[in-house]
Design an enzyme around this catalytic site. Structure first.
Site, short mmCIF file in Angstrom:
data_model
loop_
_atom_site.label_atom_id
_atom_site.label_comp_id
_atom_site.label_asym_id
_atom_site.label_seq_id
_atom_site.Cartn_x
_atom_site.Cartn_y
_atom_site.Cartn_z
N CYS A 120 0.83 -1.21 0.00
CA CYS A 120 0.00 0.00 0.00
C CYS A 120 0.87 1.26 0.00
O CYS A 120 1.55 1.55 0.98
CB CYS A 120 -0.91 -0.05 1.23
N CYS A 169 0.18 3.77 2.75
CA CYS A 169 0.70 3.24 4.02
C CYS A 169 2.19 3.51 4.14
O CYS A 169 2.69 3.87 5.21
CB CYS A 169 0.44 1.74 4.13
#
Length: 168
Positions: free
Chosen positions: A95, A98
């Site tokens: 991600c 993230c």
């Protein structure tokens, strides 16, 4: 890649000349070179990028300020039974938001050291914990007070938002 493309362009031919790879050896070499370059770049990027990791901050004794939760048992023992305020960041290695949030989270851990406990949960490794909190998108940070959810920050939170959530 270029030599394979040139070999294909030399050994095979297209009657109309419209086939990009086999129309002539030069065109085959060009396309083969481009494909070889793209393949090399793709392979290099996937092996060189390892979660854009910023180093985990440590306290004066060298203990990490952010604890990575590896399983449900860890989560129950370390997070739910902890006293005081705890931040739990749900993330995944693939991600991009993230990975962008990680240095911000680490900075918050350094600034709020001693006031807040910081944890990270990989949703791919510990999916049961993520589903028990109803995590639908990542990154997501849950603020717990004595093991009970107090608030939630979805997406890439700013340092100010994390500090404000700790003070609530």
């Amino acid at each position: 890649g270029a030599s394979l493309g040139a070999l294909l362009g030399f050994s095979r031919s297209c009657e109309t000349g419209g086939c990009p790879l086999t129309a002539n050896p030069y065109r085959g070499a060009i396309y083969g070179g481009i494909m070889g370059l793209l393949l090399t770049l793709a392979l290099f990027q996937s092996t060189s990028r390892k979660d854009s990791e910023s180093p985990v901050p440590t306290d004066a004794e060298g203990k990490p300020l952010v604890t990575e939760i590896e399983n449900v048992r860890d989560f129950d023992a370390k997070v739910l039974k902890s006293k005081g305020t705890a931040f739990v960041n749900f993330h995944a290695h693939w991600c991009k938001p993230c990975r962008n949030f990680r240095p911000i989270y680490h900075e918050a851990a350094e600034r709020l050291s001693g006031k807040v406990s910081f944890f990270r949960v990989d949703v791919d490794k510990v999916a049961d914990v993520a589903s028990s909190f109803g995590i639908k998108s990542i990154p997501a940070t849950i603020v717990l007070e004595n093991g009970k959810e107090k608030s939630r920050l979805n997406g890439v939170a700013t340092l100010e938002e994390l500090e404000e959530a700790a003070g609530k």
